[in-house]
Design a protein around this motif. Structure first.
Motif, PDB file in Angstrom:
ATOM      1  N   ALA A   1       0.826  -1.209   0.000  1.00  0.00           N
ATOM      2  CA  ALA A   1       0.000   0.000   0.000  1.00  0.00           C
ATOM      3  C   ALA A   1       0.862   1.263   0.000  1.00  0.00           C
ATOM      4  N   GLY A   2       2.173   1.119   0.099  1.00  0.00           N
ATOM      5  CA  GLY A   2       3.030   2.300   0.172  1.00  0.00           C
ATOM      6  C   GLY A   2       3.023   2.958   1.536  1.00  0.00           C
ATOM      7  N   VAL A   3       2.580   2.218   2.541  1.00  0.00           N
ATOM      8  CA  VAL A   3       2.623   2.724   3.918  1.00  0.00           C
ATOM      9  C   VAL A   3       4.062   2.584   4.420  1.00  0.00           C
ATOM     10  N   VAL A   4       4.588   3.637   5.026  1.00  0.00           N
ATOM     11  CA  VAL A   4       5.929   3.582   5.593  1.00  0.00           C
ATOM     12  C   VAL A   4       5.809   2.889   6.949  1.00  0.00           C
ATOM     13  N   SER A   5       6.472   1.765   7.085  1.00  0.00           N
ATOM     14  CA  SER A   5       6.243   0.898   8.239  1.00  0.00           C
ATOM     15  C   SER A   5       7.269   1.134   9.343  1.00  0.00           C
ATOM     16  N   PHE A   6       6.802   1.079  10.586  1.00  0.00           N
ATOM     17  CA  PHE A   6       7.655   1.279  11.761  1.00  0.00           C
ATOM     18  C   PHE A   6       7.464   0.136  12.731  1.00  0.00           C
ATOM     19  N   ARG A   7       8.493  -0.042  13.591  1.00  0.00           N
ATOM     20  CA  ARG A   7       8.373  -1.078  14.615  1.00  0.00           C
ATOM     21  C   ARG A   7       8.527  -0.449  15.985  1.00  0.00           C
TER      22      ARG A   7
END
Lengths: 696, 696
Positions: free
Chosen positions: A272-278
């Motif tokens: 989806a082009g979401v910038v992912s974080f943890r």
């Protein structure tokens, strides 16, 4: 359509209270404290005045229109209250009340009941078992929530599945003085969904960046569809919690869902082009940067530092965040050699020295803004006691407003002592971080979004040579009998319908049929038992490779028949392909709520053990398919090292696209494995040598 | 011996000044501000009074003893000043002055000069090009530094190669109110070294944890020796910066060292039992936890949360930090079921619910302290407005002092609003973090140290069957001729001296010698050209495997001789070993300042491409060798999966130890590769089938 939720003109609080430390009291108080621009109507059958406001025994008795209510009554009373809301013409109800899906089957039934009632009465539900929403727009100033966070108006909108996580993030954004636009935490989300909220914020010009926390996606396909659109327009920063098996167990006891490790959400984020974080901190830092600065055009960072050691830290972190440190243009270097102290370093990272003067920083930042090799600027500044730090900050601040490249500030200082310096940076819209690590990672997140924006929008690949009718019949032939593995010949025929190359294959039940099939196919051939009764056919001696003539074939047939008896009731004969090219694996599996995932990896036992496989969501375009293939760690193997032939990745990508179409068109396929596939150079298409397809 | 540095009774500042914003002024001022318990003597030829203190034109004129001086004069004046210091009987000089090694060859020469002068006069040098030291001991209160950080007395001692990094860390520890014991940043470190400082702090009872920042280790072997000892006694937390190639370039321009990516420092950290970090924040958080709480006995964490979402975050992070969430004892669960609300969750992570009462927390923490399945406790608390949070904090705080398990606090709150709650935790010695992530990672660092403490102290393995004399002769035979690769027969003979198994091998120059050798060895044999002129002998057709009799051998010999001509001037004949067992690679390389590293990995092209190799420092013990071998990602391959035979790791570890001895005893070896080695089960020792050994 969500205007009544986020921009209410009149809010009623059903279950408002004068008792301190209750939710019904806190919400009214929060609306008052925030200076809500509309009308607040507390509803309570006992009190006529609540928090100095006139209260009403029922929402029906509130004079004038009400567009949003909070519902805080006992769970079993919620359906009745929602009916009243409908009668009053209220459009959205925030149901704070808990005791629904999260407490078990009875609660789930009650939740279905309130959805029915609300639909019937034209009311949308936000919640239940939720916090609520907030909007800092000066025209609205709605604090429809019972939390303690303070809000500074700004450009970050935040939706959190967990109210606790939302609160922690919100509170951190407050500490950063990052600025919030809207907030929503919709708990069980029985009606108004996270994708709906994302779409609403896509159209809000004051929302520059969206933060989205999820524990599990209720409707992954819908999330993917919406988030893919929204992320074209503005960044979505995603945090998925409950990543570990232990965490997913905790999600389950928290929300009442199934226990299973969720691996698909991060894949949905990626597609989806979401910038992912943890990490909540890193997420907040990135949101802060996005809210204040433009998105960089690329990943080339110019660093200026006034201290060697922290400059090294910044360098390491920028590189480890996926950025590059470009060589500066010769003009830049010349200009800086003239402007800075002799001992200063004019290559990237630029070091002004601790004694660097305010005008030095002006020169450096101006030069980096003009340097075509540089996409973004990291100012890494430790406040020396012998330098006029405020003057340094003013010089840099003067260049920031309207600058086309993001400027990220790292100011290492004792905050009480240097507050005015920090304020000068912040007031110019430069986000200020305490550490090179945090500043560099925020910049790294911006670069990841820049990559997403550069990604071309592609439709899933389609092919005009697909024989869908024939394929559907092949699949249905097994589906009718209750599912299971497709017979080998059927499986390969199905591949053929989708243009996926494989050796010729035929089914046979007797020695005669076997020999006839081999004659049509041509030697050498492979003979395989093709029985559902024999799962590990290779281990059981049910496969004979490289049979070079009818004698060998007949011997193999008799041997298998003797040894395996009734389990050798069906055979296939296939053309034998010498082990060649590079062995890879393509696969697909059905994923609840998302259609199918496709999978790619190298063949061979070692790579499988190392878990070096990548996934995509079907159907997919050729660009995305190439990304999936190129995502394996062992990519050099495909690129032709150490004497291995290079593989034509484009042709493999086409095969992966065809496979994606195959499973999407035939949703009863549960699992599909092409293992191995022999992949070759541009002169020869990849060939699926073995196939297992399971229908369910 | 470092007492005069860290516990001076009298400090002179050579180059003291009344001019504000100078280092000479700042240091005197800092000593005054900190309330230094000894005498301060500013030295300046012009002023009689500096900062209201009597000043002297020369250190020689200071009345009474001086044990420590700051030197802030011009770089070329430093040698003369040091001579004066010697004459005055001063034992340590902090040389703040820069313009030495870091500016190039001339500076380096000047640095050597000051070391010579100082040695001659019995003065130890701290620096040059450095900040200085600090000690918060109430008996000392020495702020011998020109920085701006504030110090709260405590139990963390910090040594930083970069003063800038040291300052950033120190400042963060101040913000955390973590408490500092001593600080040192020794810049170019021409004399007093980081290992010396570590050893000093090992003996300081008030130092509970040591933080150590390095850019490059001046003497890796010495650091390893000292840090290994010290980390037995108390934790050392290490941060290596300049990890990336770009970062190492920046280190080079910063310190004047060589440009090359430093991969050995983290290995030294690992072998020394230093807990390694890549992030200043995480390092500071861990130091804070170590300073306040005992080291856990193991990795089993009990979590208590009052919010579902943040509890899930804590769970993910604890697991990802390498900890486990154990099942709680049945007695614990029963006790909690009786004590907590009905809806509370009494399995791990325990959820008291947001409404959980103070006495619930007392029960939970007491139960976890008593639960034999639990090694540490993470309290994950979000402050609900409807709960008496101070009472909750008091209940937990009452249990913390003297508790045998660490208690880590995560308190998610608006800090201004809940300051008293935070203070209650802190005053009880419970470190308080803002996020589940940071708290969990700090706990993860404690668990990593707990593992280090459990590691048995082992000496490097030694073997009484090694023939060192013979080995030295074999190596010398090539060393004398200027280095290069050992001839194959010599290489294998050398392996034999160290008990490393390999097939029988003999050198041969003629066909006759070749056939005679094969008769002695026994067929089948391998024939290889063994010439320095032929590097890739396999590619060039200089290897013939599996020759089954004299005819085949003779044919292979003639073929090679014909094709390779002069390059086939020397041969070896070796016993042929059928490809069997699991192919692995053992290797070694000389590493400046550290002796040799040994290397382990699987054979085969894919694993090599994935970079799945591990390193150790020679010589090593069997336990460490097993760790190195078990460190590969592809470990399952050695453990016998998918039909591959399991490998006897103990036997491989012995081979790695023998290899470590070999290179340590023969330091002229630059590189050594045993590739492949066939590794087998317990019934058969591993066999080195090919060997390349380079002497330099």
């Amino acid at each position: 359509v969500l205007d009544p939720l986020f921009r209410p003109k009149s809010v009623a609080v059903i279950g408002a209270s004068n008792r301190p430390l209750t939710i019904g009291n806190r919400i009214v108080q929060n609306l008052l404290d925030m200076g809500f621009t509309g009308t607040i109507s507390p509803i309570n059958p006992k009190d006529a005045v609540i928090c100095d406001l006139p209260a009403y025994p029922s929402v029906l008795e509130v004079p004038g229109e009400v567009d949003l209510v909070h519902v805080i009554v006992k769970n079993t009373q919620v359906p009745g209250v929602l009916a009243d809301c409908g009668a009053k013409g209220i459009r959205v109800a925030i149901v704070n009340t808990s005791g629904f899906k999260e407490v078990g089957p009875e609660g789930a039934e009650l939740e279905r009941e309130i959805v029915r009632v609300a639909r019937q009465h034209g009311v949308r539900i936000f919640g239940p078992n939720c916090q609520g929403v907030m909007n800092t727009d000066p025209e609205v100033r709605a604090y429809c929530n019972f939390t303690f966070t303070r809000l500074i108006p700004g450009h970050i909108s935040l939706v959190a599945q967990s109210g606790g996580v939302g609160e922690v993030i919100n509170n951190r954004l407050y500490e950063l003085q990052a600025g919030i636009r809207m907030y929503a935490s919709n708990g069980n989300a029985c009606d108004i969904s996270i994708p709906e909220i994302l779409a609403y914020w896509a159209d809000d010009p004051q929302t520059r960046v969206i933060v989205c926390h999820v524990e599990s996606l209720a409707d992954p396909a819908e999330f993917l569809r919406v988030a893919r659109e929204v992320s074209r327009v503005k960044p979505i920063l995603g945090l998925k919690t409950g990543r570990t098996l232990e965490g997913s167990k905790a999600v389950s006891s928290h929300t009442g869902g199934m226990i299973r490790q969720d691996t698909k959400t991060e894949l949905v984020f990626e597609e989806a082009g979401v910038v992912s974080f943890r990490d909540q901190l890193e997420l907040c830092d990135a949101a802060y940067a996005f809210a204040r600065q433009p998105v960089p055009a690329g990943n080339r960072v110019g660093i200026v530092t006034n201290a060697g050691g922290p400059g090294i830290v910044a360098t390491d972190e920028v590189i480890e965040a996926g950025c590059e440190l470009p060589e500066l243009a010769e003009t830049t270097q010349a200009r800086l050699r003239a402007a800075l102290f002799d001992e200063a370093i004019v290559s990237n990272p630029i070091d002004t020295l601790a004694t660097g003067r305010p005008e030095h920083y002006r020169e450096v930042v101006t030069a980096l803004l003009e340097d075509v090799n540089v996409d973004s600027i990291l100012v890494n500044f430790i406040t020396p006691f012998f330098v006029d730090c405020e003057a340094v900050a003013r010089e840099i601040a003067a260049l920031a407003p309207g600058a086309p490249k993001p400027i990220i500030g790292v100011v290492m200082t004792r905050k009480e002592g240097w507050a005015p310096t920090l304020a000068i940076f912040r007031d110019a819209g430069i986000p200020v971080f305490d550490f090179p690590e945090t500043g560099a990672r925020a910049l790294g997140a911006m670069v990841r979004y820049a990559e997403r924006r550069r990604r071309p929008d592609e439709s899933p690949a389609d092919f005009d040579d697909i024989d869908r009718e024939c394929a559907a019949e092949l699949v249905a032939s097994v589906g009718a009998s209750g599912g299971g593995y497709l017979p080998q010949a059927t499986a390969f025929a199905l591949l053929g319908c989708y243009g996926i190359g494989s050796p010729p294959i035929e089914q046979a039940r007797s020695l005669g049929e076997t020999l006839a099939a081999a004659d049509r196919i041509g030697y050498p051939v492979v003979l395989k038992v093709d029985s559902e009764l024999l799962v590990h056919k290779s281990d059981a001696g049910g496969v004979a490779l490289g049979l070079h003539g009818s004698d060998e074939l007949a011997a193999a047939f008799r041997d298998m028949s003797d040894r395996l008896g009734a389990r050798a009731d069906r055979f296939v004969v296939a053309g034998f392909v010498e082990r060649s090219g590079v062995e890879v694996i393509l696969g697909a599996k059905r994923e609840e709520g998302l259609g199918h995932l496709v999978m790619f990896g190298l063949g061979g036992v070692l790579v499988e053990l190392l878990g070096d496989v990548t996934f995509g969501i079907a159907p997919l375009g050729a660009g995305r398919a190439r990304e999936v293939i190129r995502g394996i760690r062992a990519l050099p193997v495909l690129e032709g090292v150490r004497g291995l032939p290079p593989v034509d990745i484009d042709r493999l990508a086409v095969m992966l696209c065809r496979l994606g179409r195959l499973v999407t068109d035939n949703p009863t396929i549960i699992e599909l494995d092409l293992n191995p596939v022999f992949a070759f150079g541009a002169d020869r298409p990849p060939l699926a040598v073995d196939a297992r397809i399971k229908i369910g």
